[in-house]
Scaffold this motif. Structure first.
Motif, mmCIF file in Angstrom:
data_model
loop_
_atom_site.group_PDB
_atom_site.id
_atom_site.type_symbol
_atom_site.label_atom_id
_atom_site.label_comp_id
_atom_site.label_asym_id
_atom_site.label_seq_id
_atom_site.Cartn_x
_atom_site.Cartn_y
_atom_site.Cartn_z
ATOM 1 N N GLY A 194 0.818 -1.205 0.000
ATOM 2 C CA GLY A 194 0.000 0.000 0.000
ATOM 3 C C GLY A 194 0.853 1.256 0.000
ATOM 4 N N SER A 195 1.936 1.224 0.777
ATOM 5 C CA SER A 195 2.846 2.364 0.818
ATOM 6 C C SER A 195 3.459 2.616 -0.552
ATOM 7 N N LEU A 196 3.860 1.546 -1.218
ATOM 8 C CA LEU A 196 4.460 1.681 -2.547
ATOM 9 C C LEU A 196 3.452 2.231 -3.551
ATOM 10 N N GLN A 197 2.218 1.739 -3.468
ATOM 11 C CA GLN A 197 1.192 2.214 -4.399
ATOM 12 C C GLN A 197 0.937 3.704 -4.220
ATOM 13 N N ARG A 198 0.871 4.169 -2.969
ATOM 14 C CA ARG A 198 0.628 5.588 -2.735
ATOM 15 C C ARG A 198 1.786 6.436 -3.233
ATOM 16 N N SER A 199 3.012 5.969 -3.014
ATOM 17 C CA SER A 199 4.170 6.741 -3.474
ATOM 18 C C SER A 199 4.210 6.814 -5.000
ATOM 19 N N ARG A 200 3.762 5.759 -5.659
ATOM 20 C CA ARG A 200 3.745 5.774 -7.118
ATOM 21 C C ARG A 200 2.702 6.739 -7.673
ATOM 22 N N LEU A 201 1.677 7.037 -6.870
ATOM 23 C CA LEU A 201 0.665 7.979 -7.314
ATOM 24 C C LEU A 201 1.131 9.432 -7.235
ATOM 25 N N LEU B 187 7.060 14.564 -10.702
ATOM 26 C CA LEU B 187 6.569 15.396 -11.799
ATOM 27 C C LEU B 187 5.363 16.237 -11.398
ATOM 28 N N PHE B 188 4.514 15.724 -10.482
ATOM 29 C CA PHE B 188 3.354 16.486 -10.061
ATOM 30 C C PHE B 188 3.759 17.742 -9.298
ATOM 31 N N PHE B 189 4.897 17.699 -8.639
ATOM 32 C CA PHE B 189 5.371 18.833 -7.850
ATOM 33 C C PHE B 189 6.257 19.760 -8.673
ATOM 34 N N GLU B 190 6.494 19.381 -9.925
ATOM 35 C CA GLU B 190 7.291 20.217 -10.821
ATOM 36 C C GLU B 190 6.446 20.848 -11.921
ATOM 37 N N HIS B 191 5.455 20.109 -12.424
ATOM 38 C CA HIS B 191 4.750 20.552 -13.633
ATOM 39 C C HIS B 191 3.277 20.881 -13.429
ATOM 40 N N PHE B 192 2.720 20.602 -12.237
ATOM 41 C CA PHE B 192 1.307 20.873 -12.005
ATOM 42 C C PHE B 192 1.091 21.725 -10.758
ATOM 43 N N THR B 193 2.065 22.556 -10.438
ATOM 44 C CA THR B 193 1.980 23.342 -9.208
ATOM 45 C C THR B 193 0.938 24.460 -9.298
#
Length: 420
Positions: A39-46, A50-56
Protein backbone atom coordinates in the motif's frame (compact mmCIF):
# COMPACT_ATOMS: atom_id res chain seq x y z
CA UNK A 1 -10.51 31.95 -0.22
CA UNK A 2 -8.48 29.11 1.25
CA UNK A 3 -7.08 31.29 3.97
CA UNK A 4 -10.56 32.33 5.03
CA UNK A 5 -12.02 28.82 4.96
CA UNK A 6 -9.20 26.95 6.70
CA UNK A 7 -9.10 26.48 10.48
CA UNK A 8 -6.89 28.92 12.37
CA UNK A 9 -3.15 28.42 12.12
CA UNK A 10 -3.22 26.75 8.69
CA UNK A 11 -1.66 28.37 5.63
CA UNK A 12 -2.10 27.31 1.99
CA UNK A 13 0.36 27.81 -0.85
CA UNK A 14 1.44 26.24 -4.13
CA UNK A 15 3.64 23.15 -3.78
CA UNK A 16 7.26 23.01 -4.91
CA UNK A 17 9.46 20.16 -6.10
CA UNK A 18 11.13 19.87 -2.69
CA UNK A 19 7.73 19.28 -1.08
CA UNK A 20 7.36 15.85 -2.71
CA UNK A 21 9.44 13.89 -0.17
CA UNK A 22 7.72 15.74 2.68
CA UNK A 23 4.29 14.69 1.40
CA UNK A 24 5.39 11.08 0.86
CA UNK A 25 6.72 11.01 4.42
CA UNK A 26 3.29 11.71 5.93
CA UNK A 27 1.23 9.38 3.73
CA UNK A 28 1.84 6.17 5.66
CA UNK A 29 1.06 7.90 8.93
CA UNK A 30 -2.15 9.46 7.60
CA UNK A 31 -3.30 6.17 6.08
CA UNK A 32 -2.31 4.31 9.27
CA UNK A 33 -0.10 1.93 7.31
CA UNK A 34 -3.08 0.65 5.31
CA UNK A 35 -2.02 -2.04 2.83
CA UNK A 36 1.40 -2.58 4.39
CA UNK A 37 4.47 -2.18 2.20
CA UNK A 38 2.44 -2.76 -0.96
CA UNK A 39 0.00 0.00 0.00
CA UNK A 40 2.85 2.36 0.82
CA UNK A 41 4.46 1.68 -2.55
CA UNK A 42 1.19 2.21 -4.40
CA UNK A 43 0.63 5.59 -2.74
CA UNK A 44 4.17 6.74 -3.47
CA UNK A 45 3.75 5.77 -7.12
CA UNK A 46 0.67 7.98 -7.31
CA UNK A 47 2.74 11.03 -6.35
CA UNK A 48 5.93 11.10 -8.44
CA UNK A 49 8.03 14.24 -8.49
CA UNK A 50 6.57 15.40 -11.80
CA UNK A 51 3.35 16.49 -10.06
CA UNK A 52 5.37 18.83 -7.85
CA UNK A 53 7.29 20.22 -10.82
CA UNK A 54 4.75 20.55 -13.63
CA UNK A 55 1.31 20.87 -12.01
CA UNK A 56 1.98 23.34 -9.21
CA UNK A 57 -0.29 26.08 -10.66
CA UNK A 58 -3.32 23.83 -10.13
CA UNK A 59 -2.31 22.22 -6.82
CA UNK A 60 -2.21 23.29 -3.16
CA UNK A 61 -0.20 22.49 -0.05
CA UNK A 62 -1.49 23.35 3.43
CA UNK A 63 0.89 23.67 6.37
CA UNK A 64 0.60 24.09 10.11
CA UNK A 65 2.12 27.17 11.71
CA UNK A 66 5.29 25.15 12.40
CA UNK A 67 5.65 24.25 8.72
CA UNK A 68 4.58 20.61 8.93
CA UNK A 69 2.30 19.30 6.18
CA UNK A 70 -1.41 19.45 7.06
CA UNK A 71 -3.09 18.72 3.72
CA UNK A 72 -2.56 18.79 -0.02
CA UNK A 73 -4.48 18.62 -3.29
CA UNK A 74 -2.82 17.67 -6.55
CA UNK A 75 -4.89 18.71 -9.56
CA UNK A 76 -4.39 19.48 -13.22
CA UNK A 77 -6.01 21.15 -16.21
CA UNK A 78 -6.45 18.43 -18.81
CA UNK A 79 -4.34 19.20 -21.91
CA UNK A 80 -6.40 16.83 -24.09
CA UNK A 81 -9.89 17.75 -22.82
CA UNK A 82 -10.00 21.55 -22.72
CA UNK A 83 -13.26 21.65 -20.75
CA UNK A 84 -12.01 19.34 -17.98
CA UNK A 85 -10.03 19.81 -14.78
CA UNK A 86 -8.91 16.72 -12.89
CA UNK A 87 -8.25 16.12 -9.18
CA UNK A 88 -5.58 13.44 -8.90
CA UNK A 89 -4.79 13.02 -5.19
CA UNK A 90 -5.94 14.64 -1.96
CA UNK A 91 -4.72 14.04 1.58
CA UNK A 92 -5.64 15.56 4.95
CA UNK A 93 -4.09 15.00 8.36
CA UNK A 94 -6.55 12.71 10.23
CA UNK A 95 -6.58 15.19 13.14
CA UNK A 96 -8.07 17.79 10.78
CA UNK A 97 -10.67 15.64 9.04
CA UNK A 98 -14.27 16.88 9.29
CA UNK A 99 -12.95 20.39 9.83
CA UNK A 100 -13.69 21.56 6.28
CA UNK A 101 -10.07 21.45 5.06
CA UNK A 102 -10.64 19.15 2.08
CA UNK A 103 -13.84 20.97 1.13
CA UNK A 104 -11.98 24.31 1.19
CA UNK A 105 -9.30 22.91 -1.14
CA UNK A 106 -11.93 21.55 -3.51
CA UNK A 107 -13.80 24.85 -3.61
CA UNK A 108 -10.58 26.69 -4.40
CA UNK A 109 -9.85 24.21 -7.19
CA UNK A 110 -13.39 24.67 -8.57
CA UNK A 111 -12.97 28.46 -8.64
CA UNK A 112 -9.53 28.30 -10.26
CA UNK A 113 -10.66 25.76 -12.86
CA UNK A 114 -13.72 27.86 -13.75
CA UNK A 115 -11.54 30.93 -14.20
CA UNK A 116 -9.36 28.96 -16.61
CA UNK A 117 -12.38 28.18 -18.77
CA UNK A 118 -12.96 24.64 -17.49
CA UNK A 119 -16.59 23.50 -17.24
CA UNK A 120 -16.22 20.14 -15.50
CA UNK A 121 -14.14 18.53 -12.73
CA UNK A 122 -13.45 14.79 -12.73
CA UNK A 123 -11.83 12.44 -10.23
CA UNK A 124 -11.97 8.79 -9.15
CA UNK A 125 -11.99 6.64 -6.03
CA UNK A 126 -11.94 2.93 -5.26
CA UNK A 127 -15.32 1.20 -4.69
CA UNK A 128 -14.38 0.40 -1.08
CA UNK A 129 -13.78 4.03 -0.12
CA UNK A 130 -17.27 4.93 1.06
CA UNK A 131 -16.03 8.01 2.92
CA UNK A 132 -14.72 9.37 -0.39
CA UNK A 133 -18.02 8.49 -2.06
CA UNK A 134 -20.02 10.40 0.57
CA UNK A 135 -17.64 13.38 0.48
CA UNK A 136 -17.71 13.78 -3.28
CA UNK A 137 -21.45 13.41 -3.67
CA UNK A 138 -21.93 15.96 -0.89
CA UNK A 139 -19.88 18.44 -2.94
CA UNK A 140 -22.08 17.98 -5.98
CA UNK A 141 -20.19 15.25 -7.80
CA UNK A 142 -22.22 12.63 -9.64
CA UNK A 143 -21.21 9.03 -10.11
CA UNK A 144 -20.62 8.37 -13.80
CA UNK A 145 -22.43 5.22 -14.96
CA UNK A 146 -20.04 2.29 -15.24
CA UNK A 147 -20.13 -1.24 -16.59
CA UNK A 148 -20.26 -3.07 -13.24
CA UNK A 149 -22.18 -2.70 -9.98
CA UNK A 150 -20.33 -3.34 -6.73
CA UNK A 151 -21.35 -3.69 -3.10
CA UNK A 152 -20.20 -1.01 -0.69
CA UNK A 153 -20.08 -1.59 3.04
CA UNK A 154 -19.11 0.08 6.28
CA UNK A 155 -15.43 -0.54 5.54
CA UNK A 156 -13.61 2.61 4.49
CA UNK A 157 -10.40 1.46 2.82
CA UNK A 158 -10.03 -0.97 5.71
CA UNK A 159 -10.33 1.73 8.36
CA UNK A 160 -13.03 2.57 10.88
CA UNK A 161 -16.37 3.51 9.36
CA UNK A 162 -17.70 7.03 9.79
CA UNK A 163 -21.26 8.38 9.98
CA UNK A 164 -23.15 9.57 6.89
CA UNK A 165 -21.44 7.18 4.49
CA UNK A 166 -23.60 5.51 1.87
CA UNK A 167 -24.60 1.86 1.92
CA UNK A 168 -25.77 -0.61 -0.71
CA UNK A 169 -24.50 -0.80 -4.29
CA UNK A 170 -22.79 1.64 -6.63
CA UNK A 171 -21.80 1.60 -10.28
CA UNK A 172 -18.10 1.46 -11.16
CA UNK A 173 -15.75 1.07 -14.14
CA UNK A 174 -14.18 -2.35 -14.50
CA UNK A 175 -10.37 -2.49 -14.67
CA UNK A 176 -10.24 1.30 -14.89
CA UNK A 177 -6.66 1.48 -13.62
CA UNK A 178 -5.61 -2.04 -14.61
CA UNK A 179 -6.75 -5.64 -14.08
CA UNK A 180 -8.87 -5.81 -10.95
CA UNK A 181 -8.48 -2.10 -10.23
CA UNK A 182 -12.10 -1.01 -10.56
CA UNK A 183 -12.87 2.66 -9.93
CA UNK A 184 -15.84 4.91 -9.22
CA UNK A 185 -15.67 7.89 -11.58
CA UNK A 186 -17.00 11.26 -10.41
CA UNK A 187 -17.96 14.25 -12.52
CA UNK A 188 -19.04 17.69 -11.34
CA UNK A 189 -20.13 20.62 -13.51
CA UNK A 190 -18.65 24.00 -12.78
CA UNK A 191 -21.21 26.73 -12.29
CA UNK A 192 -19.39 29.98 -12.87
CA UNK A 193 -17.58 29.84 -9.54
CA UNK A 194 -16.21 33.34 -9.07
CA UNK A 195 -12.43 33.79 -8.91
CA UNK A 196 -11.12 34.30 -5.39
CA UNK A 197 -9.22 37.37 -4.32
CA UNK A 198 -6.75 35.48 -2.12
CA UNK A 199 -5.71 32.88 -4.67
CA UNK A 200 -2.00 32.63 -5.40
CA UNK A 201 -2.64 30.97 -8.75
CA UNK A 202 -0.41 31.89 -11.66
CA UNK A 203 -2.48 31.74 -14.84
CA UNK A 204 -1.01 29.25 -17.35
CA UNK A 205 -0.35 30.77 -20.76
CA UNK A 206 -2.45 28.03 -22.36
CA UNK A 207 -5.54 28.74 -20.24
CA UNK A 208 -7.79 31.22 -22.08
CA UNK A 209 -9.80 33.43 -19.78
CA UNK A 210 -12.53 35.78 -21.00
CA UNK A 211 -14.93 38.13 -19.28
CA UNK A 212 -18.04 36.65 -17.71
CA UNK A 213 -21.04 37.36 -19.93
CA UNK A 214 -23.77 35.22 -18.31
CA UNK A 215 -26.68 36.08 -16.05
CA UNK A 216 -25.88 37.55 -12.68
CA UNK A 217 -28.34 35.58 -10.51
CA UNK A 218 -28.52 36.25 -6.78
CA UNK A 219 -30.64 34.04 -4.56
CA UNK A 220 -31.44 34.41 -0.87
CA UNK A 221 -32.37 31.20 0.96
CA UNK A 222 -34.40 32.29 3.96
CA UNK A 223 -35.41 29.82 6.62
CA UNK A 224 -34.56 27.88 9.76
CA UNK A 225 -31.95 25.34 10.86
CA UNK A 226 -32.74 22.98 7.96
CA UNK A 227 -31.97 25.82 5.57
CA UNK A 228 -28.75 26.49 7.48
CA UNK A 229 -27.75 22.81 7.14
CA UNK A 230 -27.45 22.10 10.86
CA UNK A 231 -26.18 18.56 11.46
CA UNK A 232 -24.35 18.21 8.14
CA UNK A 233 -20.64 17.50 8.72
CA UNK A 234 -19.85 18.82 5.23
CA UNK A 235 -21.46 22.17 6.16
CA UNK A 236 -23.30 22.16 2.82
CA UNK A 237 -26.86 21.23 3.74
CA UNK A 238 -29.37 21.08 0.92
CA UNK A 239 -28.75 24.69 -0.07
CA UNK A 240 -25.04 24.17 -0.71
CA UNK A 241 -25.75 20.98 -2.62
CA UNK A 242 -28.24 22.74 -4.88
CA UNK A 243 -25.76 25.48 -5.69
CA UNK A 244 -22.97 22.97 -6.32
CA UNK A 245 -25.09 20.77 -8.57
CA UNK A 246 -26.63 23.53 -10.68
CA UNK A 247 -25.84 22.80 -14.32
CA UNK A 248 -23.52 25.32 -15.99
CA UNK A 249 -25.36 27.56 -18.46
CA UNK A 250 -23.38 30.77 -18.29
CA UNK A 251 -25.07 31.73 -15.04
CA UNK A 252 -23.03 33.60 -12.45
CA UNK A 253 -24.81 32.31 -9.37
CA UNK A 254 -24.50 33.92 -5.94
CA UNK A 255 -26.36 32.29 -3.06
CA UNK A 256 -26.93 33.65 0.45
CA UNK A 257 -27.85 31.17 3.17
CA UNK A 258 -29.97 33.05 5.70
CA UNK A 259 -31.13 30.16 7.84
CA UNK A 260 -31.33 30.66 11.62
CA UNK A 261 -31.89 27.88 14.13
CA UNK A 262 -35.20 27.65 16.01
CA UNK A 263 -36.81 30.48 14.04
CA UNK A 264 -40.51 30.32 13.31
CA UNK A 265 -42.42 31.73 10.36
CA UNK A 266 -43.22 34.83 12.43
CA UNK A 267 -39.55 35.56 13.13
CA UNK A 268 -38.54 34.89 9.53
CA UNK A 269 -41.24 37.22 8.23
CA UNK A 270 -40.05 39.95 10.59
CA UNK A 271 -36.51 39.92 9.18
CA UNK A 272 -36.95 39.07 5.52
CA UNK A 273 -36.68 42.60 4.10
CA UNK A 274 -33.73 43.69 6.24
CA UNK A 275 -31.88 40.43 5.51
CA UNK A 276 -32.66 39.94 1.83
CA UNK A 277 -33.12 43.28 0.12
CA UNK A 278 -29.58 44.60 0.83
CA UNK A 279 -28.22 41.43 -0.82
CA UNK A 280 -30.40 41.81 -3.92
CA UNK A 281 -29.37 45.04 -5.68
CA UNK A 282 -31.12 46.57 -8.65
CA UNK A 283 -29.84 45.43 -12.02
CA UNK A 284 -29.31 41.77 -11.09
CA UNK A 285 -31.57 38.73 -11.48
CA UNK A 286 -32.80 38.46 -7.89
CA UNK A 287 -34.73 35.54 -6.40
CA UNK A 288 -35.88 34.22 -3.03
CA UNK A 289 -36.23 30.67 -1.72
CA UNK A 290 -38.27 30.19 1.47
CA UNK A 291 -38.29 27.13 3.72
CA UNK A 292 -39.68 26.99 7.25
CA UNK A 293 -42.45 25.50 9.37
CA UNK A 294 -40.95 22.76 11.55
CA UNK A 295 -40.31 25.19 14.41
CA UNK A 296 -43.89 26.44 14.17
CA UNK A 297 -45.12 22.94 15.01
CA UNK A 298 -42.74 22.36 17.91
CA UNK A 299 -44.20 21.99 21.41
CA UNK A 300 -41.69 23.29 23.95
CA UNK A 301 -40.98 21.26 27.09
CA UNK A 302 -41.92 24.22 29.26
CA UNK A 303 -45.31 24.71 27.58
CA UNK A 304 -47.88 25.52 30.28
CA UNK A 305 -51.06 25.11 28.22
CA UNK A 306 -53.54 22.39 29.06
CA UNK A 307 -51.96 19.11 28.09
CA UNK A 308 -48.83 20.93 26.99
CA UNK A 309 -49.82 20.63 23.33
CA UNK A 310 -49.77 24.20 22.02
CA UNK A 311 -47.22 24.65 19.22
CA UNK A 312 -45.02 27.70 19.09
CA UNK A 313 -47.12 29.10 16.24
CA UNK A 314 -50.71 27.90 15.83
CA UNK A 315 -51.59 26.47 12.43
CA UNK A 316 -53.82 29.31 11.25
CA UNK A 317 -51.29 31.94 12.34
CA UNK A 318 -48.49 30.10 10.56
CA UNK A 319 -50.52 29.89 7.34
CA UNK A 320 -51.50 33.57 7.55
CA UNK A 321 -47.87 34.58 8.09
CA UNK A 322 -46.73 32.54 5.12
CA UNK A 323 -49.41 34.16 2.96
CA UNK A 324 -48.32 37.64 4.04
CA UNK A 325 -44.65 36.93 3.43
CA UNK A 326 -45.29 35.36 0.03
CA UNK A 327 -47.48 38.29 -1.00
CA UNK A 328 -44.91 40.87 0.06
CA UNK A 329 -41.95 39.09 -1.50
CA UNK A 330 -43.82 37.93 -4.58
CA UNK A 331 -44.58 41.53 -5.48
CA UNK A 332 -40.86 42.25 -5.69
CA UNK A 333 -39.14 39.15 -7.07
CA UNK A 334 -39.67 35.48 -8.03
CA UNK A 335 -40.16 33.19 -5.03
CA UNK A 336 -39.84 29.42 -4.57
CA UNK A 337 -41.04 27.73 -1.38
CA UNK A 338 -39.78 24.41 -0.02
CA UNK A 339 -42.03 22.66 2.48
CA UNK A 340 -41.05 21.46 5.97
CA UNK A 341 -39.47 17.97 6.25
CA UNK A 342 -40.63 15.20 8.61
CA UNK A 343 -38.93 14.20 11.85
CA UNK A 344 -38.99 11.14 14.09
CA UNK A 345 -41.77 12.37 16.40
CA UNK A 346 -45.07 11.11 14.98
CA UNK A 347 -47.16 13.58 16.97
CA UNK A 348 -45.23 16.50 15.56
CA UNK A 349 -45.22 14.90 12.12
CA UNK A 350 -49.01 15.07 12.05
CA UNK A 351 -48.76 18.81 12.64
CA UNK A 352 -46.02 19.20 10.02
CA UNK A 353 -48.07 17.28 7.48
CA UNK A 354 -51.09 19.49 8.09
CA UNK A 355 -48.94 22.60 7.72
CA UNK A 356 -47.38 21.25 4.53
CA UNK A 357 -50.84 20.79 2.97
CA UNK A 358 -51.91 24.32 3.91
CA UNK A 359 -48.65 25.88 2.68
CA UNK A 360 -49.10 24.12 -0.65
CA UNK A 361 -52.62 25.50 -0.94
CA UNK A 362 -51.47 29.06 -0.20
CA UNK A 363 -48.70 28.83 -2.78
CA UNK A 364 -51.16 27.49 -5.32
CA UNK A 365 -53.46 30.44 -4.74
CA UNK A 366 -50.60 32.93 -5.11
CA UNK A 367 -49.04 31.12 -8.09
CA UNK A 368 -45.81 30.48 -6.18
CA UNK A 369 -44.01 27.19 -6.97
CA UNK A 370 -44.07 24.88 -3.94
CA UNK A 371 -41.93 21.81 -3.31
CA UNK A 372 -43.55 19.40 -0.86
CA UNK A 373 -40.87 17.09 0.54
CA UNK A 374 -42.70 15.65 3.54
CA UNK A 375 -44.23 12.47 2.07
CA UNK A 376 -41.23 11.64 -0.12
CA UNK A 377 -38.79 11.87 2.79
CA UNK A 378 -41.10 10.08 5.21
CA UNK A 379 -41.12 7.13 2.81
CA UNK A 380 -37.30 6.91 2.68
CA UNK A 381 -35.68 4.77 5.41
CA UNK A 382 -32.40 6.55 4.71
CA UNK A 383 -33.96 9.84 5.86
CA UNK A 384 -35.04 8.39 9.21
CA UNK A 385 -31.65 6.71 9.62
CA UNK A 386 -29.89 9.99 8.94
CA UNK A 387 -31.99 11.73 11.59
CA UNK A 388 -31.41 8.96 14.13
CA UNK A 389 -27.65 9.04 13.54
CA UNK A 390 -27.55 12.74 14.39
CA UNK A 391 -29.42 14.74 16.98
CA UNK A 392 -32.75 13.12 16.13
CA UNK A 393 -34.05 16.28 14.49
CA UNK A 394 -31.57 17.27 11.79
CA UNK A 395 -30.19 14.89 9.16
CA UNK A 396 -26.57 14.27 8.26
CA UNK A 397 -25.01 14.48 4.81
CA UNK A 398 -27.06 11.59 3.42
CA UNK A 399 -30.35 13.15 4.53
CA UNK A 400 -29.49 16.57 3.13
CA UNK A 401 -28.56 14.94 -0.16
CA UNK A 402 -32.00 13.30 -0.28
CA UNK A 403 -33.61 16.66 0.38
CA UNK A 404 -31.50 18.39 -2.27
CA UNK A 405 -32.41 15.71 -4.81
CA UNK A 406 -36.11 16.41 -4.26
CA UNK A 407 -35.68 20.15 -4.69
CA UNK A 408 -33.25 20.08 -7.62
CA UNK A 409 -35.81 19.75 -10.43
CA UNK A 410 -38.11 22.57 -9.25
CA UNK A 411 -35.02 24.64 -8.42
CA UNK A 412 -33.67 24.35 -11.97
CA UNK A 413 -37.08 25.28 -13.38
CA UNK A 414 -37.23 28.21 -10.98
CA UNK A 415 -33.85 29.52 -12.16
CA UNK A 416 -34.92 29.24 -15.79
CA UNK A 417 -38.05 31.36 -15.35
CA UNK A 418 -37.85 35.04 -16.24
CA UNK A 419 -37.13 37.28 -13.26
CA UNK A 420 -39.01 40.43 -12.54
Amino acid sequence: MIKEDLPGGLVARRPRADDQPRVLAVLDDWWAGFGGDAGSLQRSRLLPRLFFEHFTASSYLVEHADGTVAAFLIGLLSPSQPDVAYIHFVGVDPALRRHGVAAALYRQFFADAARYGRRQVRCITSPGNTTSLAFHTALGFRVEPGDITVDISDAVDGRTSEPDIPHGRVTAHRDHDGPGLHRIVFTRPLNGEPPTTTSTTSRPASAPVGPHTGRDVRVCFLGDSFTAGVGDPTRLGWVGRLAAATDPDGTYLTTYNLGIRRETSTQIHARWKSECLPRLPAGTDNRLVLSFGVNDTTVDDDDTTVGGQRPRVPLEESVATARTLLTEAGGLLPVLMVGPPPGLDEARNSRIRALDVRYAAVCGTLDVPYVSVFDALAARPAWAASLAAGDGVHPGAVGYQLLADLVRGPWCSFLNTNGS
